[in-house]
Design a protein around this motif. Structure first.
Motif, PDB file in Angstrom:
ATOM      1  N   UNK A 164       0.904  -0.528  -0.335  1.00 16.65           N
ATOM      2  CA  UNK A 164      -0.243   0.543  -0.354  1.00 16.65           C
ATOM      3  C   UNK A 164       0.874   0.817  -0.061  1.00 16.65           C
ATOM      4  N   UNK A 165       0.442   2.182  -0.395  1.00 11.85           N
ATOM      5  CA  UNK A 165       1.391   3.520  -1.054  1.00 11.85           C
ATOM      6  C   UNK A 165       0.535   4.420  -0.608  1.00 11.85           C
ATOM      7  N   UNK A 166       1.289   5.290  -0.012  1.00 14.60           N
ATOM      8  CA  UNK A 166       1.056   6.957   0.330  1.00 14.60           C
ATOM      9  C   UNK A 166       1.115   7.958  -0.976  1.00 14.60           C
ATOM     10  N   UNK A 167       1.489   7.584  -1.498  1.00 12.09           N
ATOM     11  CA  UNK A 167       2.250   7.932  -2.885  1.00 12.09           C
ATOM     12  C   UNK A 167       0.748   8.962  -3.503  1.00 12.09           C
ATOM     13  N   UNK A 168       0.733  10.271  -3.648  1.00 10.69           N
ATOM     14  CA  UNK A 168       0.351  10.720  -4.019  1.00 10.69           C
ATOM     15  C   UNK A 168       0.477  12.145  -4.206  1.00 10.69           C
ATOM     16  N   UNK A 169      -0.471  13.394  -4.593  1.00  9.97           N
ATOM     17  CA  UNK A 169      -0.413  14.839  -4.657  1.00  9.97           C
ATOM     18  C   UNK A 169      -1.622  15.505  -3.816  1.00  9.97           C
ATOM     19  N   UNK A 170      -1.517  16.764  -3.919  1.00  5.94           N
ATOM     20  CA  UNK A 170      -2.090  17.406  -2.370  1.00  5.94           C
ATOM     21  C   UNK A 170      -3.013  18.438  -3.269  1.00  5.94           C
ATOM     22  N   UNK A 171      -2.183  18.806  -4.705  1.00  9.84           N
ATOM     23  CA  UNK A 171      -2.503  19.888  -5.681  1.00  9.84           C
ATOM     24  C   UNK A 171      -2.436  19.758  -6.937  1.00  9.84           C
ATOM     25  N   UNK A 172      -3.098  20.499  -7.527  1.00 13.43           N
ATOM     26  CA  UNK A 172      -2.871  20.091  -9.498  1.00 13.43           C
ATOM     27  C   UNK A 172      -1.974  20.667  -9.936  1.00 13.43           C
ATOM     28  N   UNK A 173      -1.035  19.754 -10.327  1.00 16.28           N
ATOM     29  CA  UNK A 173      -0.022  20.573 -11.343  1.00 16.28           C
ATOM     30  C   UNK A 173       1.338  20.290 -10.505  1.00 16.28           C
ATOM     31  N   UNK A 174       0.927  19.716  -8.637  1.00 16.48           N
ATOM     32  CA  UNK A 174       2.231  19.230  -7.790  1.00 16.48           C
ATOM     33  C   UNK A 174       3.156  18.090  -8.527  1.00 16.48           C
ATOM     34  N   UNK A 175       2.526  16.965  -9.216  1.00 17.29           N
ATOM     35  CA  UNK A 175       3.048  16.039 -10.177  1.00 17.29           C
ATOM     36  C   UNK A 175       3.517  16.073 -11.417  1.00 17.29           C
ATOM     37  N   UNK A 176       3.267  15.357 -11.397  1.00 22.85           N
ATOM     38  CA  UNK A 176       3.070  14.406 -13.574  1.00 22.85           C
ATOM     39  C   UNK A 176       2.541  13.417 -13.076  1.00 22.85           C
ATOM     40  N   UNK A 177       1.189  13.310 -13.272  1.00 25.20           N
ATOM     41  CA  UNK A 177       0.245  12.519 -12.833  1.00 25.20           C
ATOM     42  C   UNK A 177       0.714  11.144 -13.777  1.00 25.20           C
ATOM     43  N   UNK A 178       0.640  10.990 -14.928  1.00 23.30           N
ATOM     44  CA  UNK A 178       1.559  10.421 -16.110  1.00 23.30           C
ATOM     45  C   UNK A 178       3.140   9.824 -15.974  1.00 23.30           C
ATOM     46  N   UNK A 179       4.274  10.525 -15.600  1.00 24.68           N
ATOM     47  CA  UNK A 179       5.025   9.897 -15.360  1.00 24.68           C
ATOM     48  C   UNK A 179       5.237   9.707 -13.683  1.00 24.68           C
ATOM     49  N   UNK A 180       4.263   9.846 -13.277  1.00 23.67           N
ATOM     50  CA  UNK A 180       4.274   9.261 -11.526  1.00 23.67           C
ATOM     51  C   UNK A 180       3.835   6.933 -11.610  1.00 23.67           C
ATOM     52  N   UNK A 181       2.908   7.773 -13.225  1.00 22.60           N
ATOM     53  CA  UNK A 181       2.006   6.340 -13.268  1.00 22.60           C
ATOM     54  C   UNK A 181       3.381   4.623 -13.783  1.00 22.60           C
ATOM     55  N   UNK A 182       3.757   5.844 -14.958  1.00 19.44           N
ATOM     56  CA  UNK A 182       4.832   5.089 -15.835  1.00 19.44           C
ATOM     57  C   UNK A 182       6.023   4.802 -14.308  1.00 19.44           C
ATOM     58  N   UNK A 183       6.946   5.259 -13.567  1.00 19.38           N
ATOM     59  CA  UNK A 183       7.362   5.023 -12.725  1.00 19.38           C
ATOM     60  C   UNK A 183       7.135   4.119 -11.992  1.00 19.38           C
ATOM     61  N   UNK A 184       5.848   4.220 -11.787  1.00 14.05           N
ATOM     62  CA  UNK A 184       5.205   3.370  -9.944  1.00 14.05           C
ATOM     63  C   UNK A 184       4.759   1.646 -11.432  1.00 14.05           C
ATOM     64  N   UNK A 185       4.763   1.559 -12.321  1.00 13.29           N
ATOM     65  CA  UNK A 185       4.761   0.214 -12.784  1.00 13.29           C
ATOM     66  C   UNK A 185       5.788   0.016 -13.158  1.00 13.29           C
ATOM     67  N   UNK A 186       7.014   0.515 -13.565  1.00 14.74           N
ATOM     68  CA  UNK A 186       8.337  -0.238 -13.372  1.00 14.74           C
ATOM     69  C   UNK A 186       8.937   0.052 -11.922  1.00 14.74           C
TER      70      UNK A 186
END
Ligand code: PSV
Ligand code: MN
Length: 388
Positions: free
Chosen positions: A139-161
């Motif tokens: 279970x991951x606490x990973x996420x963001x609190x503000x729009x634009x804070x993180x690159x949603x797609x990049x985070x998914x790609x890194x998660x998959x890897x």
């Protein structure tokens, strides 16, 4: 309707895994209360879990959280558990309490942090090899609190890897179990917010990757039993984290406020082949007891799951199918409700008695003197709890 006698033996198949952390102190962000008798060590947590199993016959496995339950020698811990009549179960990775994980772990944009999070999972796999555990629950606490804070797609790609690297490391008889949660500790977005995202990741990984459904991790009004059905249908329901949720991830006693929801979930489990000796679905509790006594809290929880399992097994599936096929809406609904409204408590007391267990495990615990004993013995030291 099916009779209790007809389903009694099926109840023998039930194993409900206890979370080690249920025996430690817990609370909210406002206060963590200390409680007399709280374990200081993982061995004391196991002793408490053994008491729950001794009185209910339902809970011979304990899930561990790393690093909360870190020890030098896991083989020795396994032997210690075995002496208490317990197996060590699911290993939960924890990448949510180190400062480096402030902006994520398996999704982190900084490769050195992501590496550390992957290595933490490798460490958990090493633990599993020594404890004989089948499941690595992530279970991951990973996420963001503000729009634009993180690159949603990049985070998914890194998660998959990252997940692929972890999956590559697990053994043939082990499973990677990915848990989702739609909010908290991040509130704008979570990287694994829902069953669909968890499913997409585990489907890409392979056969030994499955989903954990924590009953507390959905928006109010979500039809959780539908998710159960779908994941079973897809062969991807790995485990449950059972608890009862109100406004947040309260982790209150499963079935305490909404036994009907628990019944509906368990009916779909039974209907979908998720119950019994041929099923790999793990039934776990994921609860903490903030204001109530912890050991009776766990006893009440496993009894609630057993009671609703019994009622779910009582559903006359033939009559239900007939009514459904005939378009008999209220007839079909009535078949389900008939089982739900059947009081199985005295039958379950008889089931326990015939298996050498106390008819009333809650009463037996109160009379056992165990609580007074641990209150007197466990003085000094650091009580286990979040982060301890
Ligand atoms: C997160 O809220 C969670 O449900 C995960 O399963 C964690 O491992 C557990 O709670 C910790 O209490
Ligand atoms: Mn959980």
């Amino acid at each position: 309707m099916t009779t209790f006698a007809a389903i009694a033996d099926q109840l023998d198949d039930q194993v409900i895994e206890l979370p080690s952390w249920a025996f430690g102190n817990s609370g909210t962000r406002f206060k963590v209360f200390g409680t007399p008798g709280t374990p200081r060590t993982v061995q004391e947590k196991l002793a408490d879990a053994a008491k729950v199993n001794e009185l209910t016959g339902l809970a011979p496995k304990v899930a561990l959280h790393i690093p909360w339950d870190k020890v030098e020698d896991y083989a020795a811990l396994k032997a210690y558990a075995a002496d208490l009549g317990l197996n060590l179960g699911t290993i939960n990775s924890n990448t949510f309490q180190d400062d480096i994980y402030k902006f994520g772990s398996l999704t982190h944009v900084d490769e050195s942090v992501r590496r550390k999070a992957i290595d933490r999972h490798f460490e958990c796999i090493e633990v599993m090899n020594q404890t004989g555990s089948r499941d690595l629950k992530i279970w991951l606490a990973d996420g963001t609190n503000y729009a634009g804070q993180g690159d949603l797609r990049g985070r998914q790609d890194r998660l998959a890897d990252s997940l692929a690297q972890v999956y590559d490391r697990i053994g043939r008889d082990q499973r990677l179990v990915l848990e989702y949660k739609f909010f908290e500790p991040a509130f704008y977005h979570m990287d694994v917010p829902d069953w669909g995202t968890a499913y997409a990741h585990v489907a890409a990984l392979g056969e030994r990757a499955v989903v954990c459904l924590d009953t507390g991790h959905h928006a109010p009004g979500t039809n959780i039993e539908f998710i159960v059905t779908q994941l079973l249908r897809l062969g991807k329901l790995g485990s449950f984290d059972f608890n009862s949720r109100f406004y947040a991830d309260d982790d209150l006693i499963v079935g305490s406020a909404d036994p009907f929801q628990l019944f509906r979930i368990l009916f779909e489990v039974v209907r979908g082949g998720g119950y019994g000796p041929d099923s790999d679905v793990a039934f776990m509790l994921d609860q903490c007891h903030n204001v109530e006594d912890k050991i009776p809290g766990q006893i009440r929880s496993v009894l609630n799951v057993q009671e609703m399992t019994a009622r779910a097994l009582l559903v006359d599936r033939e009559a239900l199918a007939k009514a459904q096929e005939a378009g008999d809406v209220l007839g079909a609904h009535g078949v389900l409700m008939e089982a739900f409204y059947t009081d199985v408590r005295s039958d379950l007391a008889g089931w326990r008695e015939s298996r050498g267990l106390p008819r009333d495990p809650m009463g037996a615990y109160a009379e056992s003197g165990y609580q007074a004993k641990i209150n007197a013995e466990r003085v000094g030291g650091q009580q286990a709890g979040w982060g301890a």
